[in-house]
Write a protein that holds these residues in place. Sequence first.
Motif, PDB file in Angstrom:
ATOM      1  N   ARG A  12      64.353  16.423  48.250  1.00  0.00           N
ATOM      2  CA  ARG A  12      65.026  17.701  48.061  1.00  0.00           C
ATOM      3  C   ARG A  12      64.625  18.689  49.142  1.00  0.00           C
ATOM      4  NH1 ARG A  12      64.890  20.287  42.214  1.00  0.00           N
ATOM      5  NH2 ARG A  12      66.317  18.596  41.826  1.00  0.00           N
ATOM      6  N   ARG A  13      63.327  18.689  49.429  1.00  0.00           N
ATOM      7  CA  ARG A  13      62.834  19.616  50.447  1.00  0.00           C
ATOM      8  C   ARG A  13      63.457  19.277  51.811  1.00  0.00           C
ATOM      9  NH1 ARG A  13      56.641  19.972  50.306  1.00  0.00           N
ATOM     10  NH2 ARG A  13      57.075  20.807  48.252  1.00  0.00           N
ATOM     11  N   PHE A  14      63.527  17.958  52.066  1.00  0.00           N
ATOM     12  CA  PHE A  14      64.088  17.514  53.342  1.00  0.00           C
ATOM     13  C   PHE A  14      65.528  18.006  53.495  1.00  0.00           C
ATOM     14  CE2 PHE A  14      66.594  14.317  55.634  1.00  0.00           C
ATOM     15  CZ  PHE A  14      65.978  14.393  56.869  1.00  0.00           C
ATOM     16  N   VAL A  15      66.310  17.797  52.424  1.00  0.00           N
ATOM     17  CA  VAL A  15      67.713  18.236  52.468  1.00  0.00           C
ATOM     18  C   VAL A  15      67.778  19.746  52.663  1.00  0.00           C
ATOM     19  CG1 VAL A  15      69.827  18.476  51.129  1.00  0.00           C
ATOM     20  CG2 VAL A  15      68.585  16.303  51.127  1.00  0.00           C
ATOM     21  N   GLY A  16      66.940  20.453  51.900  1.00  0.00           N
ATOM     22  CA  GLY A  16      66.919  21.919  51.995  1.00  0.00           C
ATOM     23  C   GLY A  16      66.618  22.376  53.406  1.00  0.00           C
ATOM     24  N   ASN A  17      65.559  21.769  53.978  1.00  0.00           N
ATOM     25  CA  ASN A  17      65.179  22.147  55.346  1.00  0.00           C
ATOM     26  C   ASN A  17      66.312  21.883  56.324  1.00  0.00           C
ATOM     27  OD1 ASN A  17      62.668  23.159  54.916  1.00  0.00           O
ATOM     28  ND2 ASN A  17      61.626  21.192  55.160  1.00  0.00           N
ATOM     29  N   GLY A  18      66.922  20.714  56.167  1.00  0.00           N
ATOM     30  CA  GLY A  18      68.016  20.340  57.069  1.00  0.00           C
ATOM     31  C   GLY A  18      69.145  21.350  57.002  1.00  0.00           C
ATOM     32  N   VAL A  19      69.533  21.663  55.760  1.00  0.00           N
ATOM     33  CA  VAL A  19      70.646  22.598  55.589  1.00  0.00           C
ATOM     34  C   VAL A  19      70.282  23.964  56.160  1.00  0.00           C
ATOM     35  CG1 VAL A  19      72.031  23.832  53.903  1.00  0.00           C
ATOM     36  CG2 VAL A  19      71.574  21.401  53.593  1.00  0.00           C
ATOM     37  N   ARG A  20      69.035  24.364  55.913  1.00  0.00           N
ATOM     38  CA  ARG A  20      68.578  25.666  56.392  1.00  0.00           C
ATOM     39  C   ARG A  20      68.616  25.724  57.918  1.00  0.00           C
ATOM     40  NH1 ARG A  20      63.839  25.449  54.162  1.00  0.00           N
ATOM     41  NH2 ARG A  20      64.789  25.370  52.111  1.00  0.00           N
ATOM     42  N   LEU A  21      68.098  24.661  58.514  1.00  0.00           N
ATOM     43  CA  LEU A  21      68.083  24.606  59.977  1.00  0.00           C
ATOM     44  C   LEU A  21      69.515  24.640  60.514  1.00  0.00           C
ATOM     45  CD1 LEU A  21      66.011  24.199  62.325  1.00  0.00           C
ATOM     46  CD2 LEU A  21      66.754  21.814  62.346  1.00  0.00           C
ATOM     47  N   ALA A  22      70.349  23.788  59.901  1.00  0.00           N
ATOM     48  CA  ALA A  22      71.744  23.740  60.349  1.00  0.00           C
ATOM     49  C   ALA A  22      72.392  25.111  60.180  1.00  0.00           C
ATOM     50  CB  ALA A  22      72.502  22.683  59.556  1.00  0.00           C
ATOM     51  N   GLY A  23      72.104  25.750  59.044  1.00  0.00           N
ATOM     52  CA  GLY A  23      72.680  27.068  58.766  1.00  0.00           C
ATOM     53  C   GLY A  23      72.238  28.085  59.797  1.00  0.00           C
ATOM     54  N   VAL A  25      70.947  27.553  62.808  1.00  0.00           N
ATOM     55  CA  VAL A  25      71.485  27.219  64.132  1.00  0.00           C
ATOM     56  C   VAL A  25      72.972  27.560  64.190  1.00  0.00           C
ATOM     57  CG1 VAL A  25      72.047  25.310  65.676  1.00  0.00           C
ATOM     58  CG2 VAL A  25      69.770  25.469  64.681  1.00  0.00           C
ATOM     59  N   GLY A  26      73.685  27.205  63.117  1.00  0.00           N
ATOM     60  CA  GLY A  26      75.127  27.477  63.062  1.00  0.00           C
ATOM     61  C   GLY A  26      75.416  28.958  63.163  1.00  0.00           C
ATOM     62  N   LEU A  27      74.688  29.738  62.366  1.00  0.00           N
ATOM     63  CA  LEU A  27      74.903  31.188  62.378  1.00  0.00           C
ATOM     64  C   LEU A  27      74.598  31.771  63.752  1.00  0.00           C
ATOM     65  CD1 LEU A  27      73.570  32.746  59.070  1.00  0.00           C
ATOM     66  CD2 LEU A  27      75.795  33.067  60.121  1.00  0.00           C
ATOM     67  N   GLY A  28      73.417  31.365  64.269  1.00  0.00           N
ATOM     68  CA  GLY A  28      73.015  31.856  65.577  1.00  0.00           C
ATOM     69  C   GLY A  28      74.016  31.441  66.643  1.00  0.00           C
TER      70      GLY A  28
ATOM     71  N   LEU B 124      74.629  42.773  63.370  1.00  0.00           N
ATOM     72  CA  LEU B 124      74.702  43.418  62.056  1.00  0.00           C
ATOM     73  C   LEU B 124      75.127  42.413  60.988  1.00  0.00           C
ATOM     74  CD1 LEU B 124      74.365  46.368  61.216  1.00  0.00           C
ATOM     75  CD2 LEU B 124      76.823  46.617  61.364  1.00  0.00           C
ATOM     76  N   PHE B 125      76.075  41.576  61.356  1.00  0.00           N
ATOM     77  CA  PHE B 125      76.605  40.598  60.406  1.00  0.00           C
ATOM     78  C   PHE B 125      75.604  39.465  60.161  1.00  0.00           C
ATOM     79  CE2 PHE B 125      78.970  36.566  59.859  1.00  0.00           C
ATOM     80  CZ  PHE B 125      79.514  36.825  58.618  1.00  0.00           C
ATOM     81  N   ALA B 126      74.996  38.977  61.254  1.00  0.00           N
ATOM     82  CA  ALA B 126      74.233  37.733  61.151  1.00  0.00           C
ATOM     83  C   ALA B 126      72.795  37.943  60.698  1.00  0.00           C
ATOM     84  CB  ALA B 126      74.256  37.017  62.497  1.00  0.00           C
ATOM     85  N   LEU B 127      72.192  39.079  61.065  1.00  0.00           N
ATOM     86  CA  LEU B 127      70.761  39.247  60.810  1.00  0.00           C
ATOM     87  C   LEU B 127      70.389  39.142  59.320  1.00  0.00           C
ATOM     88  CD1 LEU B 127      68.373  39.590  62.655  1.00  0.00           C
ATOM     89  CD2 LEU B 127      68.498  42.053  62.324  1.00  0.00           C
ATOM     90  N   PRO B 128      71.057  39.889  58.416  1.00  0.00           N
ATOM     91  CA  PRO B 128      70.705  39.754  57.003  1.00  0.00           C
ATOM     92  C   PRO B 128      70.968  38.343  56.467  1.00  0.00           C
ATOM     93  CG  PRO B 128      71.961  41.756  57.356  1.00  0.00           C
ATOM     94  CD  PRO B 128      72.044  40.980  58.622  1.00  0.00           C
ATOM     95  N   LEU B 129      71.962  37.654  57.019  1.00  0.00           N
ATOM     96  CA  LEU B 129      72.259  36.295  56.566  1.00  0.00           C
ATOM     97  C   LEU B 129      71.138  35.340  56.973  1.00  0.00           C
ATOM     98  CD1 LEU B 129      76.091  35.989  57.283  1.00  0.00           C
ATOM     99  CD2 LEU B 129      74.948  36.464  55.125  1.00  0.00           C
ATOM    100  N   VAL B 130      70.650  35.504  58.210  1.00  0.00           N
ATOM    101  CA  VAL B 130      69.546  34.656  58.663  1.00  0.00           C
ATOM    102  C   VAL B 130      68.308  34.925  57.800  1.00  0.00           C
ATOM    103  CG1 VAL B 130      67.971  34.217  60.579  1.00  0.00           C
ATOM    104  CG2 VAL B 130      70.409  34.451  61.011  1.00  0.00           C
TER     105      VAL B 130
END
Lengths: 202, 439
Positions: A12-23, A25-28, B124-130
């Motif tokens: 579960r932790r592995f999946v969580g970490n993966g999703v978090r990292l992907a999220g 990286v994706g957001l950034g 502004l959009f991304a920071l709180p989400l991260v």
Amino acid sequence: MADQHAQKIDRRRFVGNGVRLAGAVGLGGAAGLLAAQRGGPERDVWQIDPDVCIACTNCETHCVLDESAVKAVQCFLMCGYCDVCTGYFPTADFELNTAAENHLCPTGALKRRFIEARAGVRYFEYTIEESECIGCGKCVKGCALMNGSLYLQVRHDRCVNCNECAIAVACPSQAFRRVPASEPNLLKKTARDLMAKRAQDA
Amino acid sequence: MIRLLRVLTPWIILLILASAANAQNLIPLPEFTDHEIRETENPSARAAWREHLDLAALAVGLVLASYFALVKRSRRGLYLLAIASLIWLGFWRQGCVCPIGSIQNVVLALADPEYALPIGVVVLFALPLVFALFVGRTFCAGVCPLGALQELVAVRPIQVPVWLDQTLGLLAYVYLGAAVLFAAMGTAADPIFVICRYDPFVGFFRFGGSANMLLVGGCFLVVGLFVGRPYCRYLCPYGVLLGLLSKLSKWHVRIPPQECVQCRLCEDACPYGAIREPTVNQTAEERVRGRRRLARLIVLLPVLVGVGAWLGHGTGASLSRLDPVVRLADRILLEETGRAEGTSDASDAFRNTGRPIEELYREAFDKTRRFGVAGAWLGAWVGLVIGGKLIYLSVRRRREDYQPDRSNCVACGRCFWYCPNEQARLGLIKGLTPADTAP
């Protein structure tokens, strides 16, 4: 059993970490991509297209600021310096002097200054005292009967640049639009032509 | 003389008007002997450093809120931070440095390549989400001015029944869908940003606004006295995104500092209904029934999506009423067919432009059709959200302790005080160490 439990948590932790990292990286990445794609921080701001504006008085009342960010502006190049100014005086029942009852402007923000008289014609300069102007556009509507040198503009020292401008929503002629912050003011086409001609002559 | 002038003035004006209109000429600029024609002065815009300052404040606020919520476990710190952000982002910046509204800018940038999205808005959009991905909704706890305002007025919160809480919670998803739809349907020159238009609290931040805005905002505050954070829980579209990401957060606010002793003292501490109690073991029969229900709901999901899309398609016409072009075309049509008396400012302005009416009709018709498609998407989204919620509620998760619901918890820190372990940690219960209360 305990082993199994530990394994499950790990998974579960592995999946969580993966999703978090992907999220993250994706957001950034998405943020970076968006920023890069748009080619730098060119902001835009609200402005009134004076050729479309009909001076309906919504600017005075719909701005989120108590005192509207929209003010009347004089384009001196277009002005006829008329004695009987339809932006300054009402079209009926007035006397040709600066007494308060003769003002079309409700706050007396439009100032009339004598310049000179030639061949029996008197010329006056009309300027807007911005601290007194409430952006109602009465003078603009009056001036439109003649040269239309007075027009309404968003003043960027006052405008808070709302995401959705409350006046733009209320604007009946859709004269409000976003313009680049580097060129934040708009002129009438007539004024642009006059300026081009003047530059050419000079 | 004056009387003569009065009588003559309209005529003079008419004459001038006629000649000016005829020749498309202006009354010429006089040639003055000694007067310089002045230039129009335009005041310069506000400095850009203010924007950077706001972003820096946002970042500092997020770090502080996360520190207070997760490390220091200080409700007081969060409260003071909320007041500070209410003053800064709320009253000073007038609620317009707002990650909630930035959703629309991001959507518009994706939908309309003409739109230049400032980097500041991206941050502004991304920071709180991260931050939510790592520490949960600490943005809501101490940085968001709308949250702060509601946090301050939540003085007599009651527990909302779970079924009502969960149902109303769906509204936020619908609102998010609608906001995305309208933002995507707008253009760079004419954005349709409903989140900004219907922001309930911005009127208070600016000490003024339309009567409707103040009325709705006032209602939210009055309701907020008894129902904690009604806007955040039941409408905030950004809260939806934060909640979804917060579910995956690496660290999150804990109710007890170390271990839970299951004293149940925190059970009613949360005004936002975000504390989940430990699960009880199911009987085999219950488990089978639960599994069957889940299977039924999974089958139901596509049906809900389909029905939603079908119903949503029908709402296209009403959705399109928010579009200025469609509204104008409607008005013109009414006037042309004699069903409306007189003209409006908008129709006058349109006729002044001399644009052919057919062109306007065509544009409006096209837009309405696009709104129909968009309405179907929105309906499908609503169906998906309802079905997803039902499935989510039917999946059992084992909980041994009292835990905050990661997507609903706004990390306000109210529950800390209720925990005896926390009291022991702070040394408020004399002669007791956390080890003593270990189960």
